[in-house]
Write an enzyme that holds these catalytic residues in place. Structure first.
Site, PDB file in Angstrom:
ATOM      1  N   SER A  28      -0.119  57.911  67.594  1.00 33.64           N
ATOM      2  CA  SER A  28       1.344  58.021  66.997  1.00 33.64           C
ATOM      3  C   SER A  28       1.325  59.231  66.142  1.00 33.64           C
ATOM      4  O   SER A  28       2.386  59.897  66.002  1.00 33.64           O
ATOM      5  CB  SER A  28       1.675  56.977  66.446  1.00 33.64           C
ATOM      6  N   HIS A  56       3.912  52.879  71.194  1.00 38.68           N
ATOM      7  CA  HIS A  56       4.650  54.411  70.954  1.00 38.68           C
ATOM      8  C   HIS A  56       4.852  54.833  72.468  1.00 38.68           C
ATOM      9  O   HIS A  56       5.057  55.962  72.705  1.00 38.68           O
ATOM     10  CB  HIS A  56       3.987  55.303  70.320  1.00 38.68           C
ATOM     11  N   LYS A  88      10.703  49.296  68.055  1.00 39.95           N
ATOM     12  CA  LYS A  88      10.955  50.766  68.033  1.00 39.95           C
ATOM     13  C   LYS A  88      11.877  51.025  69.330  1.00 39.95           C
ATOM     14  O   LYS A  88      13.160  50.768  68.935  1.00 39.95           O
ATOM     15  CB  LYS A  88       9.485  51.510  68.325  1.00 39.95           C
TER      16      LYS A  88
END
Length: 241
Positions: A28, A56, A88
């Site tokens: 990340s 991610h 996310k």
């Protein structure tokens, strides 16, 4: 990879009952993609499981947003456990999930303390994440837009003389080196209407301070160009380019 193989050899020498390689799919802070094919090759060689954290990557990375495996064209059966988040790309709310074969999932349901001692997710979070998965399953335009915006930003910034870390990922760290420069740069960017964060030691190694830019499908081409123009203005002002 050499060190990973040494650790696997040591595990074999010590007669380890189970061996598992655990890695991020995408790291990340740098936007680097794990060498997953090479990891899976070692796992096959030493009869190890492979566990990847896809926080991610899920929802936007790869042609249809299925993450690192898809981006690297790795057959799904080569990765045994995937852990990821609903907080996310899949709605920005809370919660997460683990996928794997039935036997692994059954063990986690019985033995995993974070699962056993946590409250259930709010129904609205589950509904939002389910809808997000439905949207990207039916239509790849959102992952495609992330990829297009990422390429636009990285190409324009590189042309200006900035160094962008990572592997064509939406996490696009602008490498500045000096901690004070990164902090001052981020403050001045906010004056231009661009909210980015400067990261320095101890979050990243000394001498590796950067501004971590995150590209989204909600950004228009004009947004990307305005951001690049602000970087150019502040970069020249602070003599970073």
């Amino acid at each position: 990879m050499n060190d990973l193989e040494l650790q696997l050899q040591e595990a074999v020498k010590n007669d380890a009952r189970f061996k598992m390689i655990v890695t991020d799919g995408v790291f990340s802070m740098d936007g680097n993609v794990a060498p997953l094919k090479e990891i899976c090759d070692l796992a096959d060689k030493y009869e190890s499981l492979v566990f990847i954290d896809e926080c991610h990557a899920t929802g936007f990375f790869g042609a249809t947003g299925r993450g690192t495996e898809e981006y690297l064209n790795i057959p799904r059966e080569r990765v045994h456990i995937i852990n990821s988040t609903l907080g996310k790309a899949l709605g920005g709310a809370a919660g997460g999930y683990t996928t794997g074969c039935k036997e692994i999932v059954d063990i986690l349901r019985q033995r995993s303390r974070p699962y056993l001692f946590s409250n259930t997710l709010p129904p609205a979070v589950v509904a939002g994440a389910s809808k997000a998965l439905e949207l990207i399953t039916k239509d790849t335009s959102l992952p495609n837009k992330v990829a297009e915006n990422t390429a636009r930003f990285r190409n324009k910034m590189t042309a200006l003389g900035f160094t962008i870390s990572g592997d064509n990922h939406a996490i696009s760290p602008v490498m500045l080196g000096d901690a004070k420069l990164a902090s001052d740069f981020a403050d001045l960017m906010l004056n231009e209407g661009i909210y980015v964060i400067g990261f320095s030691y101890p979050v990243v190694p000394k001498g590796k301070a950067r501004i971590r830019v995150q590209i989204s499908a909600s950004h228009s081409s004009e947004d990307i160009d305005r951001c690049v123009a602000a970087f150019e203005k502040i970069g020249k002002q602070l003599k970073a380019i």
